[in-house]
Design an enzyme around this catalytic site. Structure first.
Site, PDB file in Angstrom:
ATOM      1  CB  CYS A 153      -0.934   0.013   1.204  1.00 35.07           C
ATOM      2  SG  CYS A 153      -1.921  -1.489   1.332  1.00 35.07           S
ATOM      3  CB  THR A 205      -0.609  -8.080   8.006  1.00 33.32           C
ATOM      4  OG1 THR A 205      -0.820  -8.794   9.242  1.00 33.32           O
ATOM      5  CG2 THR A 205      -0.340  -9.073   6.888  1.00 33.32           C
ATOM      6  CG  HIS A 207      -1.706   4.604   4.931  1.00 34.66           C
ATOM      7  ND1 HIS A 207      -1.596   4.508   3.564  1.00 34.66           N
ATOM      8  CD2 HIS A 207      -1.879   3.325   5.380  1.00 34.66           C
ATOM      9  CE1 HIS A 207      -1.696   3.237   3.185  1.00 34.66           C
ATOM     10  NE2 HIS A 207      -1.877   2.501   4.276  1.00 34.66           N
ATOM     11  CB  THR A 251      -7.719  -0.917   9.597  1.00 31.26           C
ATOM     12  OG1 THR A 251      -6.473  -0.222   9.700  1.00 31.26           O
ATOM     13  CG2 THR A 251      -7.931  -1.380   8.166  1.00 31.26           C
ATOM     14  N   PRO A 252      -9.162  -0.284  12.449  1.00 28.49           N
ATOM     15  CG  PRO A 252     -10.770  -1.485  13.670  1.00 28.49           C
ATOM     16  CD  PRO A 252     -10.141  -1.401  12.306  1.00 28.49           C
ATOM     17  CD  GLU A 288      -1.793   7.658   9.065  1.00 30.20           C
ATOM     18  OE1 GLU A 288      -1.257   8.363   8.182  1.00 30.20           O
ATOM     19  OE2 GLU A 288      -2.816   6.968   8.855  1.00 30.20           O
ATOM     20  CE  LYS A 347      -5.392   4.503   1.825  1.00 25.43           C
ATOM     21  NZ  LYS A 347      -4.446   5.629   2.043  1.00 25.43           N
ATOM     22  CG  HIS A 366      -6.304   1.050   0.814  1.00 29.57           C
ATOM     23  ND1 HIS A 366      -5.304   1.598   0.033  1.00 29.57           N
ATOM     24  CD2 HIS A 366      -5.667   0.454   1.868  1.00 29.57           C
ATOM     25  CE1 HIS A 366      -4.131   1.357   0.580  1.00 29.57           C
ATOM     26  NE2 HIS A 366      -4.323   0.664   1.692  1.00 29.57           N
ATOM     27  CG  PHE A 420      -0.271  -5.857   4.236  1.00 25.55           C
ATOM     28  CD1 PHE A 420      -0.801  -5.016   5.187  1.00 25.55           C
ATOM     29  CD2 PHE A 420      -1.075  -6.880   3.746  1.00 25.55           C
ATOM     30  CE1 PHE A 420      -2.095  -5.176   5.663  1.00 25.55           C
ATOM     31  CE2 PHE A 420      -2.374  -7.055   4.212  1.00 25.55           C
ATOM     32  CZ  PHE A 420      -2.885  -6.207   5.170  1.00 25.55           C
TER      33      PHE A 420
END
Length: 433
Positions: A185, A293, A326, A330-331, A337, A358, A363, A421
């Site tokens: 990503c 990941t 970014h 996601t939790p 971040e 996003k 994404h 990832f």
């Protein structure tokens, strides 16, 4: 003295538009490109939504035979690059007939174009994290059903991730550094940073840099879904699924698209009359070295990338007036971040405007960083920030100034950061031209 790098062209094909201008206007308007998946059965999948490119006509860029050889990710990459190169004032080469291939190669490389462009010093890092997924699937299925002799002779050149960089280079006679860079990503952002580094180092005067992905297929959606990384529609509405930093965020939305930027040494651009849109003032690249990941729990790797980007730009944290994060929704990712940003910006982070691209286009994986960098270039050019949508209730752990409506600003320096990832991090500092 280090060579300064400017952006002289941008191009985008994504869920919010098939060119950069349309994409930017839809971002400012807070529109969403997320919808239900209709291209394959979704009844057994954990997520049934995605953000897709709509109304794209590959026939504007490739003949039917050429289009059949290359995958969709290459189609989108070429379209984005054509737009960026056109804005930068770089035209395709006029090739000789097929019988004179040797002469065509020679003339494409050495002959200066308008403005004295030496194409031996122009390169291309138009990258994809996954390549032409659909070609791989189709040819494996063909071999299983009909035997290996049924596999297309164009399978390998069609599926290779460097196909887009090769195609763009051939069309424009670009004989400088040209290849594919893959970091999941962070691919698009890494391609921009590496291209800027090559210009600074004198390996090229101009680089086409960016990223793309077109991997929304049954098996990839199944893979991400089974890893519990994908969001579903919220209250039956797919446009509300991508919600970075919101308390109810549940995962990212698969997207597709391509973004391309023409980067150029400043004096080279001015000498040929190209108009700088922004500066790539600094960049930083690091690795978490912790998990395949999951992001570093304390955001250390991304924080180091940000610090290196600021140092290279000669900009103090206090000089940053906008952050395009970014922010996958996601939790774990959003939380890590925020920790990374807080390490770098401290308490001032709560007063720096942030907007997550996003939230509207999902994404784009390998294409995300490139399209989001284009959004930052447009923000600096127009002194406008696009909103983040779907932030109904800010996560208590995310003390941020999230832009909810388009906002006029006076910003000199902006930050774009990406993470992929494998623990790959890349941060850019862009400066107003």
């Amino acid at each position: 003295m280090r060579r300064r790098v400017v952006v002289t062209g941008i191009g985008a094909v994504c869920p919010l538009g098939n060119d950069a201008a349309t994409t930017w206007q839809n971002l400012l308007a807070g529109k969403s490109g997320v919808d239900y998946i209709r291209d394959f059965p979704v009844d057994k999948l954990r997520s049934d939504i995605a953000a897709s490119v709509k109304g794209f006509d590959v026939g504007q860029y490739l003949s039917p035979k050429e289009a059949s050889i290359y995958g969709r990710v290459t189609h989108l990459s070429l379209a984005a690059a054509v737009e960026a190169l056109r804005e930068a004032g770089i035209a395709p080469v006029q090739r000789a007939p097929a019988a004179a291939d040797d002469e065509a190669v020679e003339s494409a490389g050495a002959a200066p174009a308008a403005g004295g462009l030496d194409r031996t010093r122009v390169g291309c890092l138009m990258s994809s994290g996954m390549g032409s997924v659909e070609i791989f699937e189709e040819q494996v299925a063909r071999s299983a059903a009909r035997g290996p002799r049924a596999v297309s002779p164009f399978f390998i050149p069609g599926v290779m991730p460097n196909g887009a960089a090769a195609l763009i280079s051939m069309r424009y006679g670009l004989m400088g550094p040209s290849y594919n860079l893959a970091s999941a990503c962070a691919t698009g952002t890494h391609s921009i940073a590496t291209s800027a580094l090559m210009i600074e180092a004198g390996e090229a005067d101009v680089m086409v840099a960016g990223g793309a992905e077109a991997a929304t297929r049954l098996n990839t959606v199944a893979g991400f879904g089974n890893a519990k990384a994908l969001a579903r529609a919220v209250d039956g509405d797919p446009t509300r699924a991508s919600r970075p930093f919101d308390r109810r965020r549940q995962g990212f939305v698969m997207g597709e698209g391509a973004g391309a930027l023409v980067l150029e040494e400043e004096q080279h651009a001015l000498a040929r009359g190209a108009r700088p849109l922004a500066y790539v003032a600094g960049f930083g690249m690091t690795t978490d070295a912790e998990h395949l990941t999951r992001p570093h729990s304390g955001g250390l790797g991304l924080a180091l990338a940000l610090e290196r980007a600021l140092a290279r730009a000669g900009a103090a944290p206090e000089a940053i007036g906008y952050i395009n994060p970014h922010a996958t929704s996601t939790p774990q990712g959003d939380a890590a971040e925020v920790l990374a940003l807080r390490r770098v910006f401290g308490d001032r982070l709560a007063r720096i405007p942030i907007s997550a691209t996003k939230s509207m286009m999902g994404h784009l994986l390998g294409g995300a960083g490139a399209v989001e960098t284009i959004a930052v270039v447009c923000s600096l050019r127009d002194q406008l920030l696009h909103p983040s949508i779907n932030v109904d209730e800010l996560d208590p752990g995310c003390s941020l100034d999230v832009v909810r409506e388009r906002r006029g600003v006076d910003v000199r320096y902006a930050v774009k950061c990406s993470a992929g990832f494998g623990g790959h991090n890349c941060a850019l500092v862009l400066e107003r031209a």
